[in-house]
Every structure is written in structure tokens, then in C-alpha cells.
Design a protein around this motif. Structure first.
Motif, mmCIF file in Angstrom:
data_model
loop_
_atom_site.group_PDB
_atom_site.id
_atom_site.type_symbol
_atom_site.label_atom_id
_atom_site.label_comp_id
_atom_site.label_asym_id
_atom_site.label_seq_id
_atom_site.Cartn_x
_atom_site.Cartn_y
_atom_site.Cartn_z
ATOM 1 N N ILE A 4 0.876 -1.173 0.000
ATOM 2 C CA ILE A 4 0.000 0.000 0.000
ATOM 3 C C ILE A 4 0.912 1.221 0.000
ATOM 4 O O ILE A 4 1.870 1.289 0.774
ATOM 5 C CB ILE A 4 -0.915 0.005 1.233
ATOM 6 N N ALA A 5 0.622 2.176 -0.869
ATOM 7 C CA ALA A 5 1.461 3.370 -1.001
ATOM 8 C C ALA A 5 1.580 4.104 0.334
ATOM 9 O O ALA A 5 0.609 4.212 1.092
ATOM 10 C CB ALA A 5 0.883 4.294 -2.062
ATOM 11 N N ALA A 6 2.767 4.602 0.591
ATOM 12 C CA ALA A 6 3.034 5.322 1.843
ATOM 13 C C ALA A 6 2.095 6.501 2.023
ATOM 14 O O ALA A 6 1.620 6.753 3.141
ATOM 15 C CB ALA A 6 4.487 5.781 1.881
ATOM 16 N N ASP A 7 1.800 7.225 0.939
ATOM 17 C CA ASP A 7 0.884 8.374 1.037
ATOM 18 C C ASP A 7 -0.496 7.938 1.519
ATOM 19 O O ASP A 7 -1.145 8.641 2.283
ATOM 20 C CB ASP A 7 0.749 9.076 -0.316
ATOM 21 N N LEU B 94 -1.133 5.312 3.399
ATOM 22 C CA LEU B 94 -1.025 4.939 4.807
ATOM 23 C C LEU B 94 -0.894 6.162 5.710
ATOM 24 O O LEU B 94 -1.345 6.129 6.855
ATOM 25 C CB LEU B 94 0.134 3.973 5.024
ATOM 26 N N VAL B 95 -0.310 7.227 5.191
ATOM 27 C CA VAL B 95 -0.248 8.463 5.972
ATOM 28 C C VAL B 95 -1.650 9.041 6.122
ATOM 29 O O VAL B 95 -2.061 9.451 7.217
ATOM 30 C CB VAL B 95 0.698 9.496 5.309
ATOM 31 N N ALA B 96 -2.415 9.031 5.031
ATOM 32 C CA ALA B 96 -3.766 9.590 5.057
ATOM 33 C C ALA B 96 -4.746 8.683 5.803
ATOM 34 O O ALA B 96 -5.676 9.157 6.451
ATOM 35 C CB ALA B 96 -4.264 9.814 3.631
ATOM 36 N N ARG B 97 -4.530 7.383 5.687
ATOM 37 C CA ARG B 97 -5.440 6.391 6.281
ATOM 38 C C ARG B 97 -4.594 5.253 6.851
ATOM 39 O O ARG B 97 -4.446 4.208 6.222
ATOM 40 C CB ARG B 97 -6.400 5.902 5.200
ATOM 41 N N PRO B 98 -4.055 5.442 8.049
ATOM 42 C CA PRO B 98 -3.108 4.471 8.609
ATOM 43 C C PRO B 98 -3.674 3.066 8.789
ATOM 44 O O PRO B 98 -2.918 2.111 8.924
ATOM 45 C CB PRO B 98 -2.730 5.071 9.961
ATOM 46 N N PHE B 99 -4.981 2.923 8.792
ATOM 47 C CA PHE B 99 -5.588 1.610 8.982
ATOM 48 C C PHE B 99 -6.085 1.008 7.665
ATOM 49 O O PHE B 99 -6.846 0.028 7.661
ATOM 50 C CB PHE B 99 -6.737 1.684 9.995
ATOM 51 N N ALA B 100 -5.614 1.552 6.525
ATOM 52 C CA ALA B 100 -6.036 1.061 5.204
ATOM 53 C C ALA B 100 -5.707 -0.421 5.050
ATOM 54 O O ALA B 100 -4.628 -0.872 5.401
ATOM 55 C CB ALA B 100 -5.360 1.871 4.101
ATOM 56 N N ARG B 101 -6.656 -1.160 4.476
ATOM 57 C CA ARG B 101 -6.478 -2.587 4.207
ATOM 58 C C ARG B 101 -6.087 -2.837 2.760
ATOM 59 O O ARG B 101 -5.551 -3.884 2.440
ATOM 60 C CB ARG B 101 -7.790 -3.338 4.449
ATOM 61 N N TRP B 102 -6.461 -1.894 1.901
ATOM 62 C CA TRP B 102 -6.289 -2.101 0.456
ATOM 63 C C TRP B 102 -5.513 -0.950 -0.174
ATOM 64 O O TRP B 102 -5.592 0.191 0.261
ATOM 65 C CB TRP B 102 -7.656 -2.202 -0.231
ATOM 66 N N CYS B 103 -4.811 -1.278 -1.239
ATOM 67 C CA CYS B 103 -4.124 -0.257 -2.036
ATOM 68 C C CYS B 103 -5.190 0.554 -2.781
ATOM 69 O O CYS B 103 -6.372 0.188 -2.802
ATOM 70 C CB CYS B 103 -3.146 -0.910 -3.002
ATOM 71 N N MET B 104 -4.786 1.633 -3.408
ATOM 72 C CA MET B 104 -5.734 2.499 -4.121
ATOM 73 C C MET B 104 -6.406 1.755 -5.273
ATOM 74 O O MET B 104 -7.601 1.936 -5.506
ATOM 75 C CB MET B 104 -5.044 3.763 -4.653
ATOM 76 N N ASN B 105 -5.687 0.910 -5.981
ATOM 77 C CA ASN B 105 -6.292 0.179 -7.095
ATOM 78 C C ASN B 105 -7.391 -0.751 -6.626
ATOM 79 O O ASN B 105 -8.403 -0.908 -7.317
ATOM 80 C CB ASN B 105 -5.219 -0.615 -7.871
ATOM 81 N N CYS B 106 -7.211 -1.385 -5.496
ATOM 82 C CA CYS B 106 -8.206 -2.337 -4.989
ATOM 83 C C CYS B 106 -9.326 -1.677 -4.197
ATOM 84 O O CYS B 106 -10.402 -2.231 -4.064
ATOM 85 C CB CYS B 106 -7.521 -3.399 -4.141
#
Length: 108
Positions: free
Chosen positions: A90-93, A95-107
Motif C-alpha cells: 500500500i502506497a506510503a501516502d 497509509l499516511v492519510a489512512r493508517p488503517f487502510a487494508r487495500w491499495c488504491m487500485n483495490c
């Protein structure tokens, strides 16, 4: 650093949860102690709306706590920052915006 941010987010969400739960309980108590009935009281729609709004906000903050707890588990398991759908980082940007992200932007 990531753990500290997740713990900070969790603490903030827990504080918000406590405030909202207290507000909702106070609203329920006030409604119980009142003779007014929501259906015939001119303020009834407002009281009903406040109750629904507080309930929705409380559910949302509890969901956020669950998301942060899940992110902490992924961090402990070594899978934090890896997309759960495609397995790519998952792109660092993101994770900075959404530290609990489960999916990358494409998914997502």
C-alpha cells in the motif's frame, strides 16, 4: 512510529466513543424523565433526529476503533501495509492519510 500513530488514533476514538455514549445516555435519560412523546411533541422530531444522529456517530467511531485494532494486529503479524486483496504494498501516502487502510488504491 506507525504503532504510535495507530495508538494515538485509537485513544482519540476511545475518547470520542466515551463522549458520544455519555451524550446518548443523557438523551435517553432526559427522554425517560420527560412526559413528552416524540410523536406529538413539537420537539419530538428534533429529539428523534438527535438520537439517530448520536447512534450513527457512535457506530461509526466504534467501527473506526475496530479498524485501528485490526491494523495493530496486522502490524504485529507483519502484514501491515500490504494490500489484503492483491498482496501489493500500500502506497506510503495512502497509509499516511489512512493508517488503517487494508487495500491499495487500485483495490479500494
Amino acid at each position: 512510529m506507525v504503532r504510535d500513530e495507530l495508538l494515538r488514533l485509537r485513544a482519540g476514538a476511545r475518547a470520542e466513543e466515551a463522549t458520544l455514549a455519555g451524550d446518548l445516555e443523557a438523551l435517553f435519560t432526559a427522554s425517560r424523565d420527560s412526559n413528552a412523546d416524540d410523536e406529538h411533541d413539537p420537539e419530538g422530531a428534533t429529539i428523534g433526529f438527535e438520537r439517530a444522529q448520536l447512534t450513527a456517530l457512535l457506530a461509526a467511531v466504534r467501527a473506526r476503533i475496530t479498524e485501528v485494532d485490526d491494523a495493530l494486529r496486522r502490524l504485529d503479524a507483519g502484514s501491515y501495509g500490504v494490500c489484503e486483496r492483491c498482496g501489493q504494498p500500500i502506497a506510503a501516502d495512502r497509509l499516511v492519510a489512512r493508517p488503517f487502510a487494508r487495500w491499495c488504491m487500485n483495490c479500494a
